[in-house]
Design a protein around this motif. Structure first.
Motif, PDB file in Angstrom:
ATOM      1  N   THR A  55     -41.683 -28.673  -1.679  1.00 44.02           N
ATOM      2  CA  THR A  55     -42.688 -27.802  -1.060  1.00 44.02           C
ATOM      3  C   THR A  55     -42.025 -26.710  -0.235  1.00 44.02           C
ATOM      4  OG1 THR A  55     -44.354 -29.542  -0.968  1.00 44.02           O
ATOM      5  CG2 THR A  55     -44.595 -27.732   0.600  1.00 44.02           C
ATOM      6  N   HIS A  56     -40.967 -27.046   0.469  1.00 42.26           N
ATOM      7  CA  HIS A  56     -40.280 -26.081   1.328  1.00 42.26           C
ATOM      8  C   HIS A  56     -39.155 -25.345   0.601  1.00 42.26           C
ATOM      9  CE1 HIS A  56     -42.368 -28.682   4.188  1.00 42.26           C
ATOM     10  NE2 HIS A  56     -42.360 -27.646   5.006  1.00 42.26           N
ATOM     11  N   GLY A  57     -39.088 -25.515  -0.698  1.00 39.73           N
ATOM     12  CA  GLY A  57     -38.093 -24.777  -1.486  1.00 39.73           C
ATOM     13  C   GLY A  57     -38.713 -23.766  -2.424  1.00 39.73           C
ATOM     14  N   LYS A  58     -40.053 -23.588  -2.285  1.00 45.00           N
ATOM     15  CA  LYS A  58     -40.767 -22.681  -3.185  1.00 45.00           C
ATOM     16  C   LYS A  58     -40.988 -21.321  -2.543  1.00 45.00           C
ATOM     17  CE  LYS A  58     -43.305 -26.393  -5.533  1.00 45.00           C
ATOM     18  NZ  LYS A  58     -44.640 -27.019  -5.738  1.00 45.00           N
ATOM     19  N   SER A  59     -41.098 -20.327  -3.412  1.00 48.57           N
ATOM     20  CA  SER A  59     -41.383 -18.961  -2.985  1.00 48.57           C
ATOM     21  C   SER A  59     -42.698 -18.515  -3.601  1.00 48.57           C
ATOM     22  CB  SER A  59     -40.257 -18.029  -3.437  1.00 48.57           C
ATOM     23  OG  SER A  59     -40.629 -16.682  -3.341  1.00 48.57           O
ATOM     24  N   GLU A 103     -40.038 -12.175  -0.079  1.00 49.66           N
ATOM     25  CA  GLU A 103     -38.641 -11.823  -0.346  1.00 49.66           C
ATOM     26  C   GLU A 103     -37.697 -12.984  -0.046  1.00 49.66           C
ATOM     27  OE1 GLU A 103     -37.876  -9.276  -1.930  1.00 49.66           O
ATOM     28  OE2 GLU A 103     -39.398  -7.746  -1.587  1.00 49.66           O
ATOM     29  N   ALA A 104     -38.181 -14.211  -0.222  1.00 46.80           N
ATOM     30  CA  ALA A 104     -37.358 -15.427  -0.078  1.00 46.80           C
ATOM     31  C   ALA A 104     -36.849 -15.628   1.341  1.00 46.80           C
ATOM     32  CB  ALA A 104     -36.192 -15.410  -1.062  1.00 46.80           C
ATOM     33  N   HIS A 105     -37.591 -15.127   2.343  1.00 48.07           N
ATOM     34  CA  HIS A 105     -37.153 -15.268   3.729  1.00 48.07           C
ATOM     35  C   HIS A 105     -36.930 -16.721   4.134  1.00 48.07           C
ATOM     36  CE1 HIS A 105     -39.561 -11.575   3.441  1.00 48.07           C
ATOM     37  NE2 HIS A 105     -38.862 -11.099   4.437  1.00 48.07           N
ATOM     38  N   ALA A 106     -37.780 -17.625   3.646  1.00 48.66           N
ATOM     39  CA  ALA A 106     -37.794 -19.005   4.152  1.00 48.66           C
ATOM     40  C   ALA A 106     -37.095 -19.995   3.228  1.00 48.66           C
ATOM     41  CB  ALA A 106     -39.236 -19.449   4.395  1.00 48.66           C
ATOM     42  N   LEU A 107     -36.305 -19.514   2.277  1.00 48.06           N
ATOM     43  CA  LEU A 107     -35.586 -20.422   1.385  1.00 48.06           C
ATOM     44  C   LEU A 107     -34.212 -20.760   1.965  1.00 48.06           C
ATOM     45  CD1 LEU A 107     -36.381 -19.013  -2.169  1.00 48.06           C
ATOM     46  CD2 LEU A 107     -37.600 -20.764  -0.842  1.00 48.06           C
ATOM     47  N   ALA A 108     -33.869 -22.043   1.890  1.00 53.98           N
ATOM     48  CA  ALA A 108     -32.595 -22.520   2.439  1.00 53.98           C
ATOM     49  C   ALA A 108     -31.486 -22.315   1.414  1.00 53.98           C
ATOM     50  CB  ALA A 108     -32.717 -23.987   2.832  1.00 53.98           C
ATOM     51  N   VAL A 109     -31.053 -21.086   1.251  1.00 52.22           N
ATOM     52  CA  VAL A 109     -30.122 -20.744   0.173  1.00 52.22           C
ATOM     53  C   VAL A 109     -28.721 -21.302   0.404  1.00 52.22           C
ATOM     54  CG1 VAL A 109     -31.399 -18.692  -0.512  1.00 52.22           C
ATOM     55  CG2 VAL A 109     -29.628 -18.495   1.239  1.00 52.22           C
ATOM     56  N   MET A 123     -33.878 -11.949   0.994  1.00 52.01           N
ATOM     57  CA  MET A 123     -32.830 -11.798  -0.006  1.00 52.01           C
ATOM     58  C   MET A 123     -33.147 -10.672  -0.969  1.00 52.01           C
ATOM     59  SD  MET A 123     -32.107 -15.735  -1.056  1.00 52.01           S
ATOM     60  CE  MET A 123     -31.123 -15.208  -2.455  1.00 52.01           C
ATOM     61  N   GLY A 124     -34.446 -10.462  -1.218  1.00 53.60           N
ATOM     62  CA  GLY A 124     -34.846  -9.546  -2.268  1.00 53.60           C
ATOM     63  C   GLY A 124     -34.411  -8.116  -2.054  1.00 53.60           C
ATOM     64  N   LYS A 125     -34.359  -7.678  -0.788  1.00 51.09           N
ATOM     65  CA  LYS A 125     -33.998  -6.281  -0.524  1.00 51.09           C
ATOM     66  C   LYS A 125     -32.673  -6.169   0.226  1.00 51.09           C
ATOM     67  CE  LYS A 125     -38.348  -4.162  -1.291  1.00 51.09           C
ATOM     68  NZ  LYS A 125     -39.111  -2.923  -1.177  1.00 51.09           N
ATOM     69  N   LEU A 126     -31.916  -7.254   0.231  1.00 52.52           N
ATOM     70  CA  LEU A 126     -30.640  -7.256   0.934  1.00 52.52           C
ATOM     71  C   LEU A 126     -29.711  -6.153   0.426  1.00 52.52           C
ATOM     72  CD1 LEU A 126     -29.180  -8.931   3.119  1.00 52.52           C
ATOM     73  CD2 LEU A 126     -28.201 -10.306   1.276  1.00 52.52           C
ATOM     74  N   GLY A 127     -29.689  -5.952  -0.878  1.00 48.08           N
ATOM     75  CA  GLY A 127     -28.794  -4.955  -1.460  1.00 48.08           C
ATOM     76  C   GLY A 127     -29.199  -3.519  -1.211  1.00 48.08           C
ATOM     77  N   LYS A 167     -29.556 -13.861   4.669  1.00 45.86           N
ATOM     78  CA  LYS A 167     -30.694 -12.945   4.759  1.00 45.86           C
ATOM     79  C   LYS A 167     -30.375 -11.766   5.688  1.00 45.86           C
ATOM     80  CE  LYS A 167     -32.650 -16.521   2.813  1.00 45.86           C
ATOM     81  NZ  LYS A 167     -33.514 -17.400   3.583  1.00 45.86           N
ATOM     82  N   LEU A 168     -30.976 -10.642   5.414  1.00 44.01           N
ATOM     83  CA  LEU A 168     -31.096  -9.472   6.295  1.00 44.01           C
ATOM     84  C   LEU A 168     -29.796  -8.734   6.602  1.00 44.01           C
ATOM     85  CD1 LEU A 168     -33.274  -7.897   7.860  1.00 44.01           C
ATOM     86  CD2 LEU A 168     -32.761  -9.300   9.845  1.00 44.01           C
ATOM     87  N   THR A 169     -28.749  -9.436   7.054  1.00 42.00           N
ATOM     88  CA  THR A 169     -27.532  -8.754   7.457  1.00 42.00           C
ATOM     89  C   THR A 169     -26.473  -8.848   6.361  1.00 42.00           C
ATOM     90  OG1 THR A 169     -26.708 -10.753   8.567  1.00 42.00           O
ATOM     91  CG2 THR A 169     -27.937  -9.177   9.901  1.00 42.00           C
TER      92      THR A 169
END
Length: 458
Positions: free
Chosen positions: A27-31, A76-82, A418-422, A453-455
């Motif tokens: 549940t906590h690994g879904k986007s 944008e996958a903010h809450a995924l534990a990558v 993650m989606g807009k990191l690049g 994420k982000l940075t």
């Protein structure tokens, strides 16, 4: 230092509020969009600021990643534990702590959703206006500096958060801001954490600005032959000083999808969805002024309503836009992207995005909060087909590139994740993006707070 060592200590601290069950992890690994399932190693359920502080002290010691979770509606996958670690589920911290009606303010815990908050506020005659569409948690909305359909009138989270309690990576607890409407006392730490996406600390309480519930509300759906005419209406309405509470654009594809999804029968043409708030007489004047401007820009049809149930029906097309778009290609997933441009560049930006999508082999409905220059594309693709995913990403990147060229931003409300990191260096330049990394290193030297994420990633 290992994640497993941290989990052993966290289990002693939290007991059954640390879960490693497969269902919880999944549940906590879904986007909400195309990112793959990325389960954390465990899910922790704090009940208080002190709980969060104790959890972060353990994770800091053992360099265990920590990712905050609100309702999981980010795109944008903010809450995924990558990078693994724990998911800090804040949903049990969902109380209204204090209402201060004389100060037009309320203090809440981060897990409360915006709809729950406004239900609690009904008897006060006040409401919290920020509406990102989804019933998101207030903490998540602050962490992503959310905005939405009402931003044109009431502002975004940046304008409506007065203060925060934040737990830093090493467990320290700080408070920023307060009930005062302004301050000149040093760095604006509240703004620093708004939009930080959980990379600098965990928000555990928020003091929010409230607004008076309007005496009267009027809403309308207005149909146009072209997006150009619709956007021209928006610009002229704003230039005329008509105070819109909401003004949303949906294109012909979105309208077509809504007909399929809801078995409706609306014109498959661009629509503006408008709402006015104020006194009875003020709302009537605003609606009349807008109607005249729309007619001058070749509006084809209006549907007005002052009744709550009819207004809700009018807004269904916007609130269900994502699912309506998916109905255009059953079984497809979507890469959902957004950009924000100066109002003067809005029509050209939308036309350019539409032209790119028309030349592509993908379908991509466009909609947006056009009163503040923010629009979205829902790029339909098969997430298991690398060619389609690559094409959707190319279209999204091109939208961002053009936006930055005209003084806009790569994202008006979805955030980076993650989606807009690049794309961060495109907007901020190398030095600007590096400064964000320097701030993160100062507050989170072991990089446990939502890593990846982000940075810039070192």
């Amino acid at each position: 230092m290992t994640i497993e060592t941290a989990l052993t200590e966290l289990s002693s601290l939290l007991g059954d509020r640390l879960s490693r069950s497969k269902s919880d992890l999944e549940t906590h690994g879904k986007s909400e969009t195309y990112f793959p399932l990325t389960p954390p190693d465990a899910v922790a359920y704090p009940l208080s600021t002190e709980d969060v502080s104790a959890i972060l002290r353990i994770c800091h010691t053992h360099e265990c990643p920590v990712v905050a979770w609100g309702t999981g509606t980010s795109l944008e996958a903010h809450a995924l534990a990558v990078q693994g670690g724990i998911c800090l589920d804040m949903t049990k911290m969902n109380r209204v702590v204090e209402v201060a009606p004389e100060d037009f303010a309320v203090t809440v815990e981060p897990g409360i959703t915006r709809e729950e908050l406004n239900t609690e506020l009904r008897a006060t005659g006040l409401f919290f206006p920020v509406d990102p569409g989804a019933n998101a948690s207030i903490g998540g909305m602050a962490a992503t500096r959310a905005s939405g359909t009402t931003t044109v009138r009431y502002g975004s989270m940046r304008d409506n958060v007065l203060g925060l309690t934040v737990v830093l990576a090493d467990g320290r607890i700080i408070k920023t801001g307060g009930l005062a409407r302004k301050s000149a006392a040093g760095y604006d730490l509240t703004s620093l954490f708004l939009g930080s996406e959980g990379t600098l600390g965990i928000i555990t309480s928020l003091t929010l600005r409230l607004h008076g519930q309007p005496e009267a509300i009027s809403a309308a759906a207005c149909v146009f032959e072209t997006v150009d005419d619709a956007v021209a209406t928006v610009i002229e309405t704003m230039q005329s000083g008509v105070p819109m509470a909401r003004i949303e654009l949906v294109d012909a594809d979105t309208a077509r999808g809504f007909n399929i999804y809801a078995k409706a029968d609306i014109p498959e043409k661009p629509h503006l969805l408008i709402e006015f708030h104020g006194s009875e007489s003020g709302v009537a004047e605003q609606a009349e002024s807008f109607g005249e401007i729309a007619q001058d820009n070749n509006a084809l049809a209006f549907r007005w309503s002052n009744r709550p149930e009819e207004r809700a029906e009018l807004w269904k097309i916007r609130h269900n836009a994502y699912y309506a778009s998916l109905a255009l290609r059953p079984g497809a997933s979507a890469i959902v992207t957004d950009v924000c441009v100066p109002i003067s560049k809005l029509a050209d930006a939308i036309k350019a995005a539409q032209a790119d999508i028309a030349a592509s082999f993908l379908t991509g409905p466009i909609l947006g909060h056009v009163g503040d220059g923010n629009f979205h594309a829902i790029l339909l693709c098969d997430k298991n087909d690398p060619k389609e995913v690559a094409e959707a990403k190319r279209l999204a990147t091109e939208m961002s590139r053009r936006s930055v060229e005209v003084g806009g931003t790569i994202t008006g409300e979805h955030g980076v994740g993650m989606g807009k990191l690049g794309l961060m260096e495109l907007e901020h330049g190398s030095d600007g993006w590096n400064v964000m990394g320097d701030i993160k290193k100062a507050l989170d030297p072991t990089n446990i707070m939502n890593p990846g994420k982000l940075t810039r990633q070192n």
